[in-house]
Design an enzyme around this catalytic site. Sequence first.
Site, PDB file in Angstrom:
ATOM      1  N   CYS A   1     -16.509   2.763 -26.406  1.00 50.36           N
ATOM      2  CA  CYS A   1     -17.850   3.322 -26.549  1.00 50.36           C
ATOM      3  C   CYS A   1     -18.488   3.555 -25.187  1.00 50.36           C
ATOM      4  O   CYS A   1     -19.437   2.865 -24.800  1.00 50.36           O
ATOM      5  CB  CYS A   1     -18.696   2.404 -27.401  1.00 50.36           C
ATOM      6  SG  CYS A   1     -18.011   2.251 -29.042  1.00 50.36           S
ATOM      7  N   GLU A   2     -17.939   4.493 -24.457  1.00 51.86           N
ATOM      8  CA  GLU A   2     -18.409   4.892 -23.125  1.00 51.86           C
ATOM      9  C   GLU A   2     -18.038   6.358 -22.985  1.00 51.86           C
ATOM     10  O   GLU A   2     -16.868   6.705 -23.170  1.00 51.86           O
ATOM     11  CB  GLU A   2     -17.628   4.151 -22.031  1.00 51.86           C
ATOM     12  CG  GLU A   2     -17.970   2.709 -21.815  1.00 51.86           C
ATOM     13  CD  GLU A   2     -19.253   2.510 -21.026  1.00 51.86           C
ATOM     14  OE1 GLU A   2     -19.621   3.413 -20.240  1.00 51.86           O
ATOM     15  OE2 GLU A   2     -19.881   1.473 -21.226  1.00 51.86           O
TER      16      GLU A   2
ATOM     17  N   ARG B   1      -8.359   2.714 -14.508  1.00 53.76           N
ATOM     18  CA  ARG B   1      -8.317   3.428 -13.227  1.00 53.76           C
ATOM     19  C   ARG B   1      -8.990   4.809 -13.256  1.00 53.76           C
ATOM     20  O   ARG B   1      -9.698   5.159 -12.309  1.00 53.76           O
ATOM     21  CB  ARG B   1      -6.885   3.517 -12.700  1.00 53.76           C
ATOM     22  CG  ARG B   1      -6.297   2.127 -12.360  1.00 53.76           C
ATOM     23  CD  ARG B   1      -4.939   2.206 -11.679  1.00 53.76           C
ATOM     24  NE  ARG B   1      -5.021   2.785 -10.356  1.00 53.76           N
ATOM     25  CZ  ARG B   1      -4.648   4.020 -10.055  1.00 53.76           C
ATOM     26  NH1 ARG B   1      -4.128   4.811 -10.969  1.00 53.76           N
ATOM     27  NH2 ARG B   1      -4.784   4.481  -8.839  1.00 53.76           N
TER      28      ARG B   1
ATOM     29  N   PRO C   1       4.835  -4.895  -1.284  1.00 51.17           N
ATOM     30  CA  PRO C   1       4.607  -3.773  -2.191  1.00 51.17           C
ATOM     31  C   PRO C   1       4.201  -4.248  -3.590  1.00 51.17           C
ATOM     32  O   PRO C   1       4.759  -5.217  -4.103  1.00 51.17           O
ATOM     33  CB  PRO C   1       5.973  -3.072  -2.237  1.00 51.17           C
ATOM     34  CG  PRO C   1       6.964  -4.120  -1.851  1.00 51.17           C
ATOM     35  CD  PRO C   1       6.245  -5.088  -0.945  1.00 51.17           C
ATOM     36  N   GLY C   2       3.213  -3.602  -4.168  1.00 52.86           N
ATOM     37  CA  GLY C   2       2.835  -3.867  -5.558  1.00 52.86           C
ATOM     38  C   GLY C   2       3.076  -2.606  -6.360  1.00 52.86           C
ATOM     39  O   GLY C   2       4.059  -2.458  -7.089  1.00 52.86           O
ATOM     40  N   ARG C   3       2.173  -1.641  -6.152  1.00 49.02           N
ATOM     41  CA  ARG C   3       2.241  -0.370  -6.866  1.00 49.02           C
ATOM     42  C   ARG C   3       3.613   0.300  -6.776  1.00 49.02           C
ATOM     43  O   ARG C   3       4.138   0.807  -7.766  1.00 49.02           O
ATOM     44  CB  ARG C   3       1.181   0.571  -6.264  1.00 49.02           C
ATOM     45  CG  ARG C   3       0.973   1.873  -6.986  1.00 49.02           C
ATOM     46  CD  ARG C   3       0.106   2.816  -6.123  1.00 49.02           C
ATOM     47  NE  ARG C   3      -1.089   2.151  -5.615  1.00 49.02           N
ATOM     48  CZ  ARG C   3      -2.226   2.038  -6.284  1.00 49.02           C
ATOM     49  NH1 ARG C   3      -2.351   2.576  -7.468  1.00 49.02           N
ATOM     50  NH2 ARG C   3      -3.261   1.404  -5.746  1.00 49.02           N
TER      51      ARG C   3
ATOM     52  N   TYR D   1     -11.899   4.778 -10.628  1.00 51.14           N
ATOM     53  CA  TYR D   1     -11.813   5.552  -9.394  1.00 51.14           C
ATOM     54  C   TYR D   1     -11.364   7.000  -9.574  1.00 51.14           C
ATOM     55  O   TYR D   1     -10.816   7.594  -8.669  1.00 51.14           O
ATOM     56  CB  TYR D   1     -10.912   4.942  -8.315  1.00 51.14           C
ATOM     57  CG  TYR D   1     -10.290   3.599  -8.456  1.00 51.14           C
ATOM     58  CD1 TYR D   1     -10.921   2.487  -7.883  1.00 51.14           C
ATOM     59  CD2 TYR D   1      -9.060   3.430  -9.089  1.00 51.14           C
ATOM     60  CE1 TYR D   1     -10.316   1.237  -7.948  1.00 51.14           C
ATOM     61  CE2 TYR D   1      -8.460   2.178  -9.147  1.00 51.14           C
ATOM     62  CZ  TYR D   1      -9.102   1.094  -8.570  1.00 51.14           C
ATOM     63  OH  TYR D   1      -8.515  -0.127  -8.621  1.00 51.14           O
TER      64      TYR D   1
ATOM     65  N   GLY E   1       0.785  -1.231   0.000  1.00 53.44           N
ATOM     66  CA  GLY E   1       0.000   0.000   0.000  1.00 53.44           C
ATOM     67  C   GLY E   1       0.814   1.277   0.000  1.00 53.44           C
ATOM     68  O   GLY E   1       0.258   2.373   0.130  1.00 53.44           O
TER      69      GLY E   1
END
Length: 438
Positions: free
Chosen positions: A361-362, A330, A291-293, A334, A248
């Site tokens: 198409c959004e 993303r 850790p990832g991000r 969010y 995180g």
Amino acid sequence: MVMVAKQAVNEKGHLLIGGIDSVELAKTYGTPLFVYDLSLIRERARGFINTFKELNVQAQVAYASKAFSSVAMYQVMKQENLSLDVVSAGELYTAIKAGYPVDRIHFHGNNKSKEELLLAIEHNIGCIVVDNFYEIELLKNLAAEHDKQVNILLRVTPGVEAHTHDYITTGQQDSKFGFDLLNGQADRAFQDVYKDKRIHLLGLHCHIGSQIFETIGFKVAAEKLIKKMIAWHNDFNFQCTVLNLGGGFGIKYTEEDTPLEPSVYVKEMVIVVKDLVAETNFAMPEIWIEPGRSLVGDAGTSLYTIGSEKEVPDVRKYLAVDGGMSDNIRPALYGALYDAVIANKMNKESKEEYTIAGKCCESGDKLIEHITLPKADPGDILAMFCTGAYGYSMASNYNRLARPAVVFVEKGNQQLAIRRETLEDLVHLDLPLTLEKE
Ligand SMILES: *Cc1c(COP(=O)(O)O)cnc(C)c1O
């Protein structure tokens, strides 16, 4: 929005990534393209590992691979002696294909299937992070059936939820993950496993949030978990040997983001644990983090080719690129913010306001709501920064768009890590209709 960091630029005014002209990368591999600069990943990995060494604490740094998983990326993490978190049979299979040392693989998830647990047990992976009572039962039965020994951590919800700039403690945390630490669930789980002959409880795990800029949440969580481990030692003479405090750690997507040096998070949580342990005869546990991000996020850059432009007079100008929510959901999911440049116009003054739109198409398929760039033309290359985490790994084939290629660069060298999907790839699972028309 201003540029996050001073970017490297060559004599043609092109953005360099890992010493390579990004416009050339776009030409060679096509767009949309994910480019990872491995040197940044290695620097981060070594930073975490060296911090633990300096503190003289036994540790494992596990790459939370849901941020970006591929055979080649797993091999980078293996080179850096990291451990690896997986959350599905698919990630575990990828790790096995990558030749990852099985004893350093940790398996997470709140609803692991019997088949997934069996795959993990058969490969003797290092540790299963057990999430719930149903999983304890499944695991006990599988271990008995296959006569296997299994190392586990219990995932707990400590009643601490960390956000970017603050944290909250809640009496009872409403989370789909883990055993509640405060209402007795964690104690019941402990009772279920600590005497088991095949299930070896190593310790406790928590993961309190993502993109966190402060250490207080980690410190409060570390305190709660270590106190529980000390209590079990006092009450049952059981020594937990591992405390896993999750991931995180935040990164700098835009100028507004103020993450700490990765080593700061580690130092502060270790101090809390050391201090509390020092007052007892409880042996200092290994500290694991995930850790990832912060390992792969800012190492990744997305390259897109700019196509159409649409002006809504007195409102905004849309610039459309050849990817969008299909390769980076993303912003739509969010409201995540990103920074970008025109990679072939690095020396041109930024004076046009744009909204960067995707091609899905959004109406919500916008990658960047507001950005100032040099005047753009069709064929320009947009480089969007910090897209290395939760970009490709969340990519879809919405609108039957082919998923991008992924390239690794490092100090002037380059290699394809995932090839671009082809139109043929897009139909290769499809079967023709065999049911007759009525
Ligand atoms: C997602 C996740 C991580 C990594 O989170 P980042 O914000 O990418 O560092 C670590 N541990 C667990 C259990 C996770 O689910």
